[in-house]
Motif scaffolding. Structure first.
Motif, mmCIF file in Angstrom:
data_model
loop_
_atom_site.group_PDB
_atom_site.id
_atom_site.type_symbol
_atom_site.label_atom_id
_atom_site.label_comp_id
_atom_site.label_asym_id
_atom_site.label_seq_id
_atom_site.Cartn_x
_atom_site.Cartn_y
_atom_site.Cartn_z
ATOM 1 N N GLY A 65 0.991 -1.211 -0.022
ATOM 2 C CA GLY A 65 -0.085 -0.047 -0.035
ATOM 3 C C GLY A 65 0.667 1.291 0.039
ATOM 4 O O GLY A 65 1.907 1.054 0.399
ATOM 5 N N TYR B 166 -0.189 11.631 6.821
ATOM 6 C CA TYR B 166 0.939 12.399 6.988
ATOM 7 C C TYR B 166 1.263 12.861 8.365
ATOM 8 O O TYR B 166 2.332 12.607 8.866
ATOM 9 C CB TYR B 166 1.007 13.584 6.154
ATOM 10 N N ARG C 95 -3.208 -4.559 -0.993
ATOM 11 C CA ARG C 95 -2.311 -3.615 -0.442
ATOM 12 C C ARG C 95 -1.038 -3.540 -1.380
ATOM 13 O O ARG C 95 0.179 -3.984 -1.300
ATOM 14 C CB ARG C 95 -1.814 -3.796 0.978
HETATM 15 C C1 LIG Z 1 -6.313 6.158 -0.697
HETATM 16 C C2 LIG Z 1 -5.233 7.137 -0.427
HETATM 17 C C3 LIG Z 1 -3.896 6.485 -0.394
HETATM 18 C C4 LIG Z 1 -3.715 5.027 -0.667
HETATM 19 O O1 LIG Z 1 -3.428 4.317 0.343
HETATM 20 P P1 LIG Z 1 -2.913 2.779 -0.016
HETATM 21 O O2 LIG Z 1 -2.150 2.477 1.236
HETATM 22 O O3 LIG Z 1 -2.365 2.786 -1.236
HETATM 23 O O4 LIG Z 1 -4.093 2.009 0.117
HETATM 24 C C5 LIG Z 1 -2.844 7.354 -0.498
HETATM 25 N N1 LIG Z 1 -3.108 8.748 -0.314
HETATM 26 C C6 LIG Z 1 -4.192 9.335 -0.396
HETATM 27 C C7 LIG Z 1 -4.426 10.563 -0.169
HETATM 28 C C8 LIG Z 1 -5.400 8.584 -0.394
HETATM 29 O O5 LIG Z 1 -6.793 8.882 -0.252
#
Ligand SMILES: *Cc1c(COP(=O)(O)O)cnc(C)c1O
Length: 366
Positions: free
Chosen positions: A90, A119, A231
């Motif tokens: 992921g 973040y 993921r």
């Molecule tokens: C959904 C999303 C992700 C993706 O998360 P994964 O861990 O790849 O499922 C990343 N950044 C943002 C802003 C998201 O909305």
């Protein structure tokens, strides 16, 4: 010196508000539409499911630790050098790896006011200090981000398009941001929704990564590719960043089924085009129909909409959420993103989209 009575998490950890995923059930409702996590209603490419069938025969074997076939497929589709690609469990994992690699106690990481909450979590988990840059009109503000930079800043996270607002920075603004950052500050462009964007002034970040030493772009298979459950994330980054993060990541961080499915899914461009077309049609329809109900919708270029409820008259986001949930439509509360009176809705199948509009029409008229 008195020692603690039990193991204590390092500084910063207990300041983290754990991430709350979108809900998936509505108690007592037979038919449920999950529109809370920006997953695609079209599901993954059927070819990817076939690839999983083949890959599942040898689960006793460790996966390829460098996910070579997946990196090659990504490189082929995007016209990149596979050596500049790193895959992950992921893209959330990547955000954490980047924080662990570049941030420590005393450092600062910047993200924007309504930015993706992972973040903040990853900056705190690395023992560093989160710094929030104000937004303008629900959009990241380059001047505010640059003004927030101090001698301690090591990383800037920017989701483009952003979740939960669906707004974006055009390429010239992202370039201006990069040009204004000190060269030792890493700019992370999180382009989780890039595949959905059809705007001439949008760029996910490939060009900027290629032409600089301090920019990385992260991507995911969780959104348009419909593989959130497996993921899979990846980043495109300069060689020195790939080298550093490769030292930190788990040696087998991407599993065998994910490697097989991802490499097949990304080559199924027809499936992606179908998802884009569906999304454009219904995102525009929803924006229009919700507007007719008197609801303000932030203009979105992603596969989701931020719907604002009027502050007066008791039609709160909380009340709307209960009303929708009772009818099987699960949207996302976004108070933790600074929107106590809004809900985020993922663009769904026709039946779900029409159902939400009908339910909200009833809610607003009641
Ligand atoms: C959904 C999303 C992700 C993706 O998360 P994964 O861990 O790849 O499922 C990343 N950044 C943002 C802003 C998201 O909305």
């Amino acid at each position: 010196m008195t020692l603690p009575e039990r193991p204590e998490p390092k500084p910063g950890i207990m300041e983290i508000a754990a991430y709350v995923p979108g809900r998936e059930s509505a108690p007592g409702v037979a038919k449920v539409w999950k529109l809370s996590s920006n997953e695609t209603p079209l599901g993954p490419s059927p070819a990817a499911l076939e690839a999983i069938e083949a890959a599942r025969r040898h689960l006793e074997l460790y996966p390829d630790g460098s996910a070579t076939s997946l990196r090659e497929a990504i490189a082929e589709v995007h016209g990149l050098n596979p050596a500049n690609i790193l895959c992950s469990n992921g893209s959330d994992e990547l955000l954490g790896l980047l924080a662990q690699t570049y941030l420590g106690p005393g450092d600062e990481g910047i993200y924007s006011e309504h930015g993706f909450l992972v973040y903040r979590i990853q900056i705190l988990a690395a023992g560093a200090t989160p710094v929030v840059a104000k937004e303008k009109d629900e959009r990241a503000d380059v001047d505010a981000i640059l003004a927030a930079v101090t001698g301690r800043t090591k990383i800037v996270f920017l989701a483009n398009p952003n979740n939960p607002t669906g707004t974006y920075l055009p390429v010239d603004e992202v370039r201006r941001l990069q040009a204004g950052l000190p060269r030792h500050v890493l700019l992370v462009l999180d382009a989780a929704y890039a595949e959905y964007v059809r705007r001439n002034d949008y760029e996910a970040g490939i060009e900027l990564v290629s032409s600089s030493n301090n920019v990385v772009m992260t991507r995911t298979f969780s959104k348009i590719y419909g593989l959130a459950g497996l993921r899979i994330g990846w980043m495109y980054a300069p060689a020195h960043v790939i080298d550093a993060v490769n030292r930190v990541r788990g040696p087998f961080n991407v599993n065998a089924l994910a490697i097989a499915a991802g490499a097949t899914a990304i080559r199924d461009r027809a499936h992606v085009e179908r998802a884009v077309a569906h999304n454009e049609t219904w995102r525009e329809w929803l924006t229009r129909e919700l507007g007719k109900l008197g609801l303000r919708v932030t203009p979105s270029i992603g596969n989701f909409l931020l719907i604002h409820f009027p502050p007066e008259g008791g039609k709160t986001a909380e009340a709307a959420d209960s009303f929708l949930t009772a009818r099987g439509y699960i949207l996302r509360r976004v108070s933790s993103y600074g929107f106590p009176n809004a809900l985020r809705m993922t663009v769904g199948l026709e039946e779900a989209n029409r159902g939400v509009v009908a339910a909200l029409s009833e809610f607003m008229g009641a």
